[in-house]
Design an enzyme around this catalytic site. Structure first.
Site, PDB file in Angstrom:
ATOM      1  CB  ALA A  14      -1.162   0.093   1.253  1.00 23.68           C
ATOM      2  N   GLY A  15       2.184   1.238  -0.098  1.00 22.29           N
ATOM      3  CA  GLY A  15       3.034   2.250  -0.077  1.00 22.29           C
ATOM      4  C   GLY A  15       2.909   3.276  -1.352  1.00 22.29           C
ATOM      5  NE  ARG A  16       5.834   1.279  -6.080  1.00 24.16           N
ATOM      6  CZ  ARG A  16       7.210   0.679  -6.478  1.00 24.16           C
ATOM      7  NH1 ARG A  16       8.105   1.492  -5.987  1.00 24.16           N
ATOM      8  NH2 ARG A  16       7.313  -0.517  -6.910  1.00 24.16           N
ATOM      9  CG  ASP A  63       8.619 -10.285   2.065  1.00 25.89           C
ATOM     10  OD1 ASP A  63       7.651 -10.689   1.463  1.00 25.89           O
ATOM     11  OD2 ASP A  63       9.869 -10.619   2.009  1.00 25.89           O
ATOM     12  CB  VAL A  64       2.773 -10.161   1.560  1.00 26.49           C
ATOM     13  CG1 VAL A  64       2.236  -8.960   1.900  1.00 26.49           C
ATOM     14  CG2 VAL A  64       3.354 -10.268   0.057  1.00 26.49           C
ATOM     15  CB  SER A 142      -3.095  -8.943 -13.794  1.00 27.96           C
ATOM     16  OG  SER A 142      -2.713  -8.498 -15.392  1.00 27.96           O
ATOM     17  CE1 TYR A 154       2.324  -9.090 -12.097  1.00 30.98           C
ATOM     18  CE2 TYR A 154       0.916  -9.337 -14.102  1.00 30.98           C
ATOM     19  CZ  TYR A 154       1.164  -8.661 -12.651  1.00 30.98           C
ATOM     20  OH  TYR A 154       0.476  -7.501 -12.402  1.00 30.98           O
ATOM     21  CB  ALA A 157       1.556 -15.261 -10.100  1.00 26.66           C
ATOM     22  CE  LYS A 158      -1.042  -9.674 -10.454  1.00 25.21           C
ATOM     23  NZ  LYS A 158      -1.324  -9.462  -9.004  1.00 25.21           N
TER      24      LYS A 158
HETATM   25  P1  NAP Z   1       3.511  -0.934  -7.756  1.00 22.10           P
HETATM   26  O1  NAP Z   1       3.511   0.547  -8.132  1.00 22.10           O
HETATM   27  O2  NAP Z   1       5.092  -1.729  -8.254  1.00 22.10           O
HETATM   28  O3  NAP Z   1       3.188  -1.090  -6.135  1.00 22.10           O
HETATM   29  C1  NAP Z   1       3.534  -2.385  -5.657  1.00 22.10           C
HETATM   30  C2  NAP Z   1       3.834  -2.227  -4.114  1.00 22.10           C
HETATM   31  O4  NAP Z   1       3.794  -3.584  -3.702  1.00 22.10           O
HETATM   32  C3  NAP Z   1       5.020  -1.557  -3.966  1.00 22.10           C
HETATM   33  O5  NAP Z   1       4.754  -0.604  -2.918  1.00 22.10           O
HETATM   34  C4  NAP Z   1       5.932  -2.820  -3.497  1.00 22.10           C
HETATM   35  O6  NAP Z   1       6.849  -2.207  -2.603  1.00 22.10           O
HETATM   36  C5  NAP Z   1       4.960  -3.539  -2.747  1.00 22.10           C
HETATM   37  N1  NAP Z   1       5.312  -4.666  -2.566  1.00 22.10           N
HETATM   38  C6  NAP Z   1       6.319  -5.485  -3.518  1.00 22.10           C
HETATM   39  N2  NAP Z   1       6.714  -6.627  -2.911  1.00 22.10           N
HETATM   40  C7  NAP Z   1       6.275  -6.858  -1.484  1.00 22.10           C
HETATM   41  C8  NAP Z   1       6.176  -7.709  -0.587  1.00 22.10           C
HETATM   42  N3  NAP Z   1       6.911  -8.979  -0.754  1.00 22.10           N
HETATM   43  N4  NAP Z   1       5.526  -7.504   0.597  1.00 22.10           N
HETATM   44  C9  NAP Z   1       5.022  -6.344   0.808  1.00 22.10           C
HETATM   45  N5  NAP Z   1       4.807  -5.303  -0.298  1.00 22.10           N
HETATM   46  C10 NAP Z   1       5.441  -5.667  -1.277  1.00 22.10           C
HETATM   47  O7  NAP Z   1       2.591  -1.847  -8.499  1.00 22.10           O
HETATM   48  P2  NAP Z   1       0.974  -1.527  -8.927  1.00 22.10           P
HETATM   49  O8  NAP Z   1       0.956  -1.167 -10.158  1.00 22.10           O
HETATM   50  O9  NAP Z   1       0.236  -0.664  -7.951  1.00 22.10           O
HETATM   51  O10 NAP Z   1       0.194  -2.709  -8.565  1.00 22.10           O
HETATM   52  C11 NAP Z   1      -0.512  -3.444  -7.684  1.00 22.10           C
HETATM   53  C12 NAP Z   1      -1.081  -4.659  -7.926  1.00 22.10           C
HETATM   54  O11 NAP Z   1      -1.962  -4.615  -9.156  1.00 22.10           O
HETATM   55  C13 NAP Z   1      -0.053  -5.931  -8.333  1.00 22.10           C
HETATM   56  O12 NAP Z   1      -0.508  -6.986  -7.576  1.00 22.10           O
HETATM   57  C14 NAP Z   1      -0.230  -5.876  -9.619  1.00 22.10           C
HETATM   58  O13 NAP Z   1       0.367  -7.101 -10.029  1.00 22.10           O
HETATM   59  C15 NAP Z   1      -1.426  -5.599 -10.124  1.00 22.10           C
HETATM   60  N6  NAP Z   1      -1.837  -5.031 -11.432  1.00 22.10           N
HETATM   61  C16 NAP Z   1      -1.094  -4.014 -11.625  1.00 22.10           C
HETATM   62  C17 NAP Z   1      -1.298  -3.415 -13.146  1.00 22.10           C
HETATM   63  C18 NAP Z   1      -0.881  -1.993 -13.527  1.00 22.10           C
HETATM   64  O14 NAP Z   1      -1.113  -1.847 -14.625  1.00 22.10           O
HETATM   65  N7  NAP Z   1      -0.207  -1.244 -12.793  1.00 22.10           N
HETATM   66  C19 NAP Z   1      -2.317  -4.277 -13.836  1.00 22.10           C
HETATM   67  C20 NAP Z   1      -2.537  -5.579 -13.327  1.00 22.10           C
HETATM   68  C21 NAP Z   1      -2.439  -5.771 -12.255  1.00 22.10           C
HETATM   69  P3  NAP Z   1       8.429  -2.018  -3.239  1.00 22.10           P
HETATM   70  O15 NAP Z   1       8.342  -0.273  -3.455  1.00 22.10           O
HETATM   71  O16 NAP Z   1       9.525  -2.225  -2.269  1.00 22.10           O
HETATM   72  O17 NAP Z   1       8.602  -2.623  -4.354  1.00 22.10           O
END
Ligand code: NAP
Length: 253
Positions: A14-16, A63-64, A142, A154, A157-158
């Protein structure tokens, strides 16, 4: 408007990006929100944003994919906010490559964060939810679950998260717990920016090309996902469980 007053929500990663937007939306809906991310420091800005808007939030490093860390984090949530009523399994990473160049580590890490992480957090949270006979779990899948070049890890996993969602909805339905998944398409976040960087393409060019193929002719924003998460944890979706909702500006990306 979803009313989550009195509820405690946990959002992972949830950090970003999408996780931060979901946490913000659930706090706006009235929930007290625990933001989990790799480090507590990574959640600082998102927590401040929520508090600045009048919401209640705490940031916790977790770390999840680490079983002990997950157990400790949910215990800390229970101590600081109350036990979890709502869980959004959002944490995610990419380790893209064509299969002949994909390392075993790239495969294992993606499985660990997405699948093992979703399993560990759900198993921990459901204990409290079952006791309360009330709970909501939303998992991030996804459009890549349908297949995407360079993403066998990926995509697997999805797609796995979709099966997990359906099986868990069957197990937990009798306890008043609904489990659904959101499958986003192209959402503008650091994750999509990192993909552009990895393949050596300018992000705006990549986005413009993607938008030509999206029926609604725009990329998604994290808030587009947050509003669907809000719907899925609220009472307007009272009879919806075990579903995957594609939020991609079209039937698929
Ligand atoms: P993001 O900007 O990369 O954010 C993911 C967050 O998860 C980051 O804060 C990351 O921390 C954190 N994270 C990574 N590994 C972790 C762990 N082991 N334990 C706890 N936190 C962890 O990604 P997003 O685009 O917001 O995506 C969020 C979700 O939506 C993901 O599951 C992604 O697969 C899915 N999704 C995204 C898209 C897209 O187009 N953006 C499309 C389909 C699905 P760090 O800063 O340390 O990396």
């Amino acid at each position: 408007m979803t009313d989550l007053s009195g509820k405690v929500a946990v959002v992972t990663g949830a950090g970003r990006g999408i996780g931060a937007a979901v946490a913000h939306r659930l706090a706006t809906d009235g929930a007290a929100v625990a933001l989990l991310d790799i480090s507590e420091a990574a959640t600082k800005e998102a927590v401040q944003d929520i508090e600045g808007a009048g919401g209640r939030a705490v940031g916790i490093g977790c770390d999840v994919s680490d079983e002990t860390a997950v157990r400790d984090a949910f215990d800390e949530v229970a101590d600081r906010l109350g036990s979890a009523d709502i869980l959004v399994n959002n944490a995610g990473i990419l380790r893209d490559n064509l299969i002949f160049k994909m390392s075993t580590d790239d495969w294992d890490q993606v499985m660990a964060v997405h699948l093992r992480g979703t399993f560990l957090c759900s198993r921990t949270a459901q204990r409290w939810m079952v006791e309360k006979k009330w709970g909501r779990i939303v998992n991030l899948s996804s459009t890549s679950a349908l297949g995407n070049r360079g993403q066998v890890n990926y995509s697997a996993a999805k797609a796995g998260i979709q099966g997990f969602t359906k099986a868990l909805s069957i197990e937990l339905g009798p306890f008043g717990i609904r489990v659904n998944a959101i499958a986003p398409g192209f959402i503008e976040t650091d994750m999509t920016r990192a993909t552009a960087q990895r393949v050596g393409v300018d992000f705006d060019q990549m986005k413009a090309a993607a938008e030509q193929t999206i029926p609604l002719r725009r990329a998604g924003h994290p808030e587009d996902i947050a509003s669907v998460a809000s719907f899925l944890v609220g009472e307007d979706s009272a009879y919806v469980t075990g579903q995957v909702i594609y939020v991609a500006g079209g039937p698929k990306a």
